[in-house]
Enzyme design. Structure first.
Site, mmCIF file in Angstrom:
data_model
loop_
_atom_site.group_PDB
_atom_site.id
_atom_site.type_symbol
_atom_site.label_atom_id
_atom_site.label_comp_id
_atom_site.label_asym_id
_atom_site.label_seq_id
_atom_site.Cartn_x
_atom_site.Cartn_y
_atom_site.Cartn_z
ATOM 1 N N SER A 121 37.139 45.200 44.423
ATOM 2 C CA SER A 121 37.495 43.878 43.901
ATOM 3 C C SER A 121 36.386 42.870 44.174
ATOM 4 C CB SER A 121 38.799 43.384 44.522
ATOM 5 O OG SER A 121 38.655 43.230 45.925
ATOM 6 N N HIS A 142 41.555 47.819 39.777
ATOM 7 C CA HIS A 142 41.908 47.148 41.029
ATOM 8 C C HIS A 142 43.424 47.042 41.131
ATOM 9 C CE1 HIS A 142 42.508 43.334 43.491
ATOM 10 N NE2 HIS A 142 42.133 44.278 44.344
ATOM 11 N N GLU A 154 44.216 45.487 37.622
ATOM 12 C CA GLU A 154 43.145 44.868 36.838
ATOM 13 C C GLU A 154 42.182 45.957 36.360
ATOM 14 O OE1 GLU A 154 42.301 40.544 38.556
ATOM 15 O OE2 GLU A 154 42.123 42.089 40.094
ATOM 16 N N ASN A 192 41.901 38.134 42.853
ATOM 17 C CA ASN A 192 41.308 37.655 44.104
ATOM 18 C C ASN A 192 40.565 36.335 43.945
ATOM 19 O OD1 ASN A 192 42.290 39.484 45.947
ATOM 20 N ND2 ASN A 192 40.608 40.927 45.694
#
Length: 292
Positions: A121, A142, A154, A192
């Protein structure tokens, strides 16, 4: 890729690796959990088994299905055991050279059509893919933490990711019951980019005495509708992992919101990493990462 059973491997038996392996086995795929350390591997398998046992106890999974999922999981410390895999998910330590080297070694072992997924990430999917002679088969996937409970994954293509690899990845995620969201190959992707500054803000609020860990968690659940408070989530993720991710994103983006607050360093230094050590923001008798 159809929903028929595949042979898949997850590299790295830590928090994310064991969580992703849980997802794979629960979906009925033949799953190999790989780690270079025998002790880490055993802990990872115990974590997966513990999740299924707890699911049965809570009435969320019947015993037969849980046993089938446990039977679908095997462990290995030998990379050549991954030769028959259709999909390999890399969830090793967030080090670019390590990830590149891992995919380079796998080039010599698996089929040319084996999908390479990286759970990074914070690092470049394109950079990781450059370690393989076939970067077109490398896709960023991710998984949101905790992987067995969160549906979102993701999906980030590298610069040379092929259309067939992207489509096969989306179909594979569908076989897991996951929802794939496309994002660009940028530090932090979508989740994130939002999550790390927000978690840091919650920690700073606790440091400033704005509320207790219990009141802030309760406010987030009741007022924002999140399924889990920030401090319960951080205890699952692990403060060491949060520190690593936050620091790497800060180094790349130079945005002070990503820099981990002083409390993070103190907790890591004290070994108060969260659920896996029995103590983080809260204390735990059950240190299984996905326990209740």
């Amino acid at each position: 890729m159809s929903k028929v059973s595949k042979t898949v491997a997850v590299l790295g038996a830590g928090t994310m690796g064991s969580g992703i392996a849980t997802v794979m086995a629960r979906a009925g795929h033949r799953t190999i959990l790989y780690d270079v350390d025998e002790g880490n591997l055993k802990r990872g398998i115990d974590t997966v088994h513990g999740f299924f046992d707890k699911s049965v106890k809570l009435g969320k999974l019947d015993a037969t299905t849980a046993q089938a999922a446990k039977d679908a999981l095997t462990g290995s410390t030998t990379l050549t055991d991954l030769a028959p895999c259709d999909v390999v998910v890399e969830a090793v330590f967030e080090d670019l050279q390590l990830k590149k080297d891992t995919f380079g070694r796998l080039d010599e072992i698996v089929s040319e059509r084996t999908l390479f997924h990286t759970n990074t990430s914070t690092l470049s999917v394109t950079g990781i893919a450059s370690g393989s002679r076939r970067p077109e088969r490398v896709v960023g996937t991710h998984y949101c933490n905790p992987a067995p409970l969160m549906k979102l994954v993701e999906v980030a293509d590298g610069r040379h990711t092929a259309d067939w690899a992207h489509k096969a990845t989306v179909a594979f995620l569908d076989s897991l019951g996951k929802t794939g969201v496309a994002t660009q190959d940028r530090p932090g992707f979508i989740v994130n980019r939002f999550l790390i500054p927000w978690e840091n803000s919650c920690i700073r609020a606790l440091e400033a005495g704005l509320g207790t860990k219990e009141s802030i968690d309760a406010a987030v659940l009741g007022g924002l509708g999140h399924p889990m408070g920030p401090f319960r989530l951080l205890d699952i993720v692990g403060m060491d992992i949060h520190q690593q991710v936050a620091t790497r994103l800060y180094e790349q983006l130079r945005d002070p919101r990503f820099f981990p607050p002083p409390m993070v360093e103190r907790m890591v230094a004290a070994g108060d990493l969260g659920r896996k050590t029995g103590r983080g923001f809260y204390t735990y008798d059950d240190t299984r990462l996905f326990g209740s």
